[in-house]
Structure formats: structure tokens, C-alpha cells
Enzyme design. Structure first.
Site, PDB file in Angstrom:
ATOM      1  N   PHE A 197       0.828  -1.206   0.000  1.00 52.32           N
ATOM      2  CA  PHE A 197       0.000   0.000   0.000  1.00 52.32           C
ATOM      3  C   PHE A 197       0.859   1.252   0.000  1.00 52.32           C
ATOM      4  O   PHE A 197       1.825   1.353   0.763  1.00 52.32           O
ATOM      5  CB  PHE A 197      -0.861   0.068   1.271  1.00 52.32           C
ATOM      6  CG  PHE A 197      -1.954  -0.947   1.361  1.00 52.32           C
ATOM      7  CD1 PHE A 197      -3.234  -0.659   0.893  1.00 52.32           C
ATOM      8  CD2 PHE A 197      -1.720  -2.186   1.942  1.00 52.32           C
ATOM      9  CE1 PHE A 197      -4.254  -1.582   1.004  1.00 52.32           C
ATOM     10  CE2 PHE A 197      -2.743  -3.122   2.056  1.00 52.32           C
ATOM     11  CZ  PHE A 197      -4.010  -2.820   1.579  1.00 52.32           C
ATOM     12  N   ASP A 198       0.478   2.232  -0.809  1.00 52.39           N
ATOM     13  CA  ASP A 198       0.906   3.598  -0.562  1.00 52.39           C
ATOM     14  C   ASP A 198       0.145   4.050   0.689  1.00 52.39           C
ATOM     15  O   ASP A 198      -0.856   3.433   1.070  1.00 52.39           O
ATOM     16  CB  ASP A 198       0.555   4.470  -1.776  1.00 52.39           C
ATOM     17  CG  ASP A 198       0.913   5.924  -1.567  1.00 52.39           C
ATOM     18  OD1 ASP A 198       1.958   6.199  -0.949  1.00 52.39           O
ATOM     19  OD2 ASP A 198       0.133   6.785  -2.003  1.00 52.39           O
ATOM     20  N   MET A 199       0.601   5.108   1.348  1.00 50.90           N
ATOM     21  CA  MET A 199      -0.069   5.560   2.568  1.00 50.90           C
ATOM     22  C   MET A 199      -0.972   6.772   2.321  1.00 50.90           C
ATOM     23  O   MET A 199      -2.193   6.692   2.465  1.00 50.90           O
ATOM     24  CB  MET A 199       0.965   5.880   3.654  1.00 50.90           C
ATOM     25  CG  MET A 199       0.335   6.282   4.991  1.00 50.90           C
ATOM     26  SD  MET A 199       1.545   6.709   6.269  1.00 50.90           S
ATOM     27  CE  MET A 199       2.060   8.342   5.709  1.00 50.90           C
TER      28      MET A 199
END
Length: 218
Positions: free
Chosen positions: A9-11
């Protein structure tokens, strides 16, 4: 689709609803210095690290642009607002993470945010204990769209890059995922992908709930 062992995941803009607040804080600080920043310019550097943002801003506003001072004030203002109002997570975050843990996927967060701040946000959002590995913008040489951060995430999880799904909201992130030979799923936040980047995405999902529904089907 290939066998999937891990989800990366990107945040910001994917797990945490932080991009709009970030833009608002930039705009407030820019006013103090008699500069302006609009959404159209801001979205161009979503997903990239501080070094890349500085380079873009200096190109836009000139080499004498006081980026370091502005960035420091912007971070301080963002912290003050977050400390006061709490961290806002994107819809479906915990439903998806709980599902992935139940199904024994490995989970990483690969964010362009600096590590100290990223861990603080993930902790406050009650996400940190649900992921296996976190890698941040100050732990890599090259910012997205370079694939370095995703390749290091795969290494940290001890999985092959080809068996990873990346969930991203930015053109830079989807481009980096494709360069890493990973399966890129775009979940839009402040903007949709450019036409060229759209071709690099395996799938576009409206939100994280839709990602969960898709994974349940495959």
C-alpha cells in the site's frame, strides 16, 4: 492474474486521507511568503518524496524559492491540525487489512513520507500493527516513479515482485509499480490517472471496499 502473495500500500491518499489537508496547509504557508499553489500543480507531485517535491517547486517558482522554510512550516501546521483533529483514514481500510490478514497475505506500506512521521500516522490510525513491513521516502535514493521503494518492500516481505499487488492513488505510484513488474491497482483520491498511466494499471477500483470485493472473487 499471477499468484499474489503480498499487497503493498501507498499511505497518503490510499490508507490515510491526508492529501487535501496537505494542500490546504501548503496554501496557508505559501500566503505568508506571497506565493500561490493550486490543486492542479499540487497533484503533479503526489506520491513523490521531499527531494522530488523541492526540485519541482524550484523549477516552478525559481531557484531562490524558500522551499526548506516553507516545507518546515507546512509540516508543523499539518502536525498541529492532525494532533487536534486526529488522523482520518480512507473508507474500507480496516475491512481490507483485516481480510488480508485473515487470508494470510503479506502486507507492506511503501510511502514517500519520512519514516518518523509515517510510523506516527500509521500508529494513530491503528494500521501499524496490521502490516508486516514499512518502508519510507527517506530510506530510498530514488522517488516514485522509480520502482526502488516497491522492490525494497518486496525484499522486506521476502516475496517476488511479480507476486505483489500495489495499491496506489498517483501516477507516480502506478508507474513505479509497473516498472517493478508488480500488479498495480489504482484507487483514485484527488485525481484520476493520466491516459498514458491508465494503460499501466491492472485495474481501477473506486475505493478499498471494491479492492476487497475484487480479491474475494479471484
Amino acid at each position: 492474474m499471477k499468484k499474489v502473495d503480498a499487497i503493498i500500500f501507498d499511505m497518503d491518499g490510499v490508507l490515510i486521507d491526508s492529501e487535501r489537508l496537505s494542500l490546504k496547509c501548503y496554501q496557508e504557508v505559501f500566503k505568508e511568503y506571497d506565493y500561490k499553489i493550486d490543486e492542479e500543480f499540487y497533484v503533479k507531485f503526489i506520491g513523490t518524496n521531499v527531494k522530488s517535491i523541492k526540485a519541482r517547486m524550484e523549477k516552478e517558482y525559481g531557484e531562490d524559492f524558500p522551499f526548506d522554510s516553507i516545507y518546515e512550516k507546512k509540516v508543523k501546521l499539518t502536525l498541529e491540525i492532525t494532533d487536534k483533529n486526529g488522523v482520518t483514514i480512507k473508507p474500507g481500510v480496516h475491512e481490507l487489512l483485516d481480510y488480508l490478514n485473515k487470508e494470510n497475505y503479506k502486507i507492506a506500506v511503501a510511502t514517500s513520507t519520512r519514516r518518523k512521521r509515517a510510523l506516527q500516522l500509521l500508529e494513530e490510525a491503528k494500521i501499524k500493527d496490521k502490516v508486516d513491513f514499512v518502508i519510507c521516502g527517506d530510506q530510498v535514493e530514488n522517488s516514485k516513479p522509480d520502482p526502488e521503494i516497491f522492490l525494497k518492500a518486496a525484499k522486506g516481505l521476502d516475496v517476488n515482485p511479480e507476486n505483489c499487488i500495489v495499491i496506489e492513488d498517483s501516477d507516480a505510484g502506478i508507474t513505479a509499480a509497473h516498472a517493478a513488474k508488480m500488479i498495480g491497482i489504482h484507487v483514485p483520491d484527488m485525481k484520476f490517472l493520466e491516459d498514458e498511466t491508465k494503460k499501466l494499471a491492472f485495474k481501477i477500483c473506486e475505493n478499498l471496499i471494491k479492492v476487497k470485493e475484487y480479491l474475494e472473487e479471484v
